[in-house]
Design an enzyme around this catalytic site. Structure first.
Site, PDB file in Angstrom:
ATOM      1  N   CYS A 102      65.483  70.089  22.699  1.00 49.55           N
ATOM      2  CA  CYS A 102      66.026  71.447  22.614  1.00 49.55           C
ATOM      3  C   CYS A 102      65.363  72.342  23.656  1.00 49.55           C
ATOM      4  O   CYS A 102      64.127  72.425  23.712  1.00 49.55           O
ATOM      5  CB  CYS A 102      65.817  72.024  21.223  1.00 49.55           C
ATOM      6  SG  CYS A 102      66.466  73.701  21.045  1.00 49.55           S
ATOM      7  N   LYS A 145      65.713  62.065  20.503  1.00 49.54           N
ATOM      8  CA  LYS A 145      66.614  62.722  21.461  1.00 49.54           C
ATOM      9  C   LYS A 145      65.778  63.617  22.362  1.00 49.54           C
ATOM     10  O   LYS A 145      64.998  64.446  21.883  1.00 49.54           O
ATOM     11  CB  LYS A 145      67.690  63.544  20.758  1.00 49.54           C
ATOM     12  CG  LYS A 145      68.757  64.093  21.717  1.00 49.54           C
ATOM     13  CD  LYS A 145      69.913  64.734  20.955  1.00 49.54           C
ATOM     14  CE  LYS A 145      71.072  65.051  21.910  1.00 49.54           C
ATOM     15  NZ  LYS A 145      70.767  66.124  22.863  1.00 49.54           N
TER      16      LYS A 145
END
Length: 333
Positions: A102, A145
């Protein structure tokens, strides 16, 4: 073609990315109804989750117990990450994803609960310690991720992936940008090939995959085992299924038009109202209605009324006319 993550098999290898404020439970269930190998919950902050700062609805949003659903957690403290993972496992999740990608300032800044997300790529030792804590805390498969790196001078995704695999991670998804790119420029799918070469676990390519052509390009350039679709699915919940059919074979979805499209949008709208309550649900729904109407070329005046109306009955009454033309849905995939 399938992706094997520990004992779990995902078919097709086309996954829905977590998008804050967008890929909530109603949208994920709609995407899954067309066909998706895996859908990922919106990122949840580990400490806030453990300390019960999340309400009943927020926890329900994670999709505990839903098939082909991964719950994504974030944080920078090993204790809270491990505790969150245990809670996720206890609630019946099938898969845990760790967010180290993020780029949002509130997530990556050092103040408050920040310095997590893609900021962890600046300290791989610390990043790996968090991965180890999560893997050791649960029996569930754990995935990761992340991005290519913090910036162009710190492209360390391959090293992080290699160390993550050694720590027990079973799949890695790479967004083909650095953190400092945010969402500007173009995703560098070819750079993901370095990650693919560094590990033996499945690698999923993410970033700028908006249709079947870009999915194939991402696969060709990265050598990845599958693709993850994010913003491209906005207003096109069938997109993942269409990409899967075009890229990996199988039956293409029926892309709704006219009355069928209006019916699908109405059902999604009602699901959001039921999930969030009428007041909040009406607000959350506006962006989704806008994306649907973008594709249908809905008249501006009608669009304005639908997106500002506070009466669900009025919105539902207007939807058939709003989608009567259907737009050019075929090129949406």
């Amino acid at each position: 073609m399938t992706v094997q993550v520990a004992h779990l098999t995902f078919d097709p290898p086309v996954f829905l990315a977590p998008l804050a404020g967008i890929t909530d439970l109603p949208f994920r269930e709609l995407v899954a109804s067309f066909g998706a190998g895996l859908v990922v919950s919106e990122m949840v902050a580990s400490q806030e989750m453990v300390q019960a700062k999340a309400g009943v609805r927020e926890k329900a949003e994670l999709g505990f117990g839903k098939s082909n659903t991964s719950v994504q957690i974030a944080g920078r403290d090993a204790y809270w990450m491990a505790e969150a993972a245990r809670q996720v496992e206890a609630n019946g999740a099938a898969l845990i994803d760790i967010n180290m990608g993020c780029p949002a300032k509130k997530v990556t800044s050092a103040s408050g609960a920040g310095a997590s997300g893609s900021a962890l790529m600046k300290d791989l030792d610390h990043a790996v310690s968090l991965i180890e804590a999560v893997v050791e805390a649960v029996d569930l498969p754990v995935t990761l991720k992340t991005r290519l790196g913090w910036d162009d001078d710190m492209l360390n995704a391959a090293e992080l992936a290699r160390r993550a695999e050694q720590a027990g991670v079973k799949m890695v998804t790479i967004h083909g940008r650095t953190r400092c790119q945010f969402y500007k420029g173009f995703a560098n799918w070819a750079a993901i090939a370095d990650v693919k070469s560094a590990v033996s676990v499945p690698v999923i390519a993410n970033g700028d995959i908006i249709d079947s052509a870009t999915a194939q390009q991402a696969m060709d350039q990265s050598g990845a085992d599958g693709v993850m679709v994010g913003r491209g699915a906005q207003g096109k919940p069938w997109l993942l299924a269409q990409i899967a059919a075009d890229t990996f074979g199988g039956q293409a979805p029926e892309i709704p038009e006219g009355d069928d499209l209006a019916g699908m949008v109405a059902k999604h709208y009602e699901d959001m109202l039921a999930f969030y309550g009428v007041e909040l649900g009406s607000k959350v729904a506006r962006k989704h209605l806008g994306w649907y109407m973008d594709g249908a070329n809905t008249a501006k005046d009608m669009r304005r009324v639908i997106q500002t109306a506070n009466d669900p009955k009025l919105v539902l009454k207007m939807l058939p006319e709003a989608f009567a033309g259907g737009g050019d849905r075929k090129d949406a995939a």
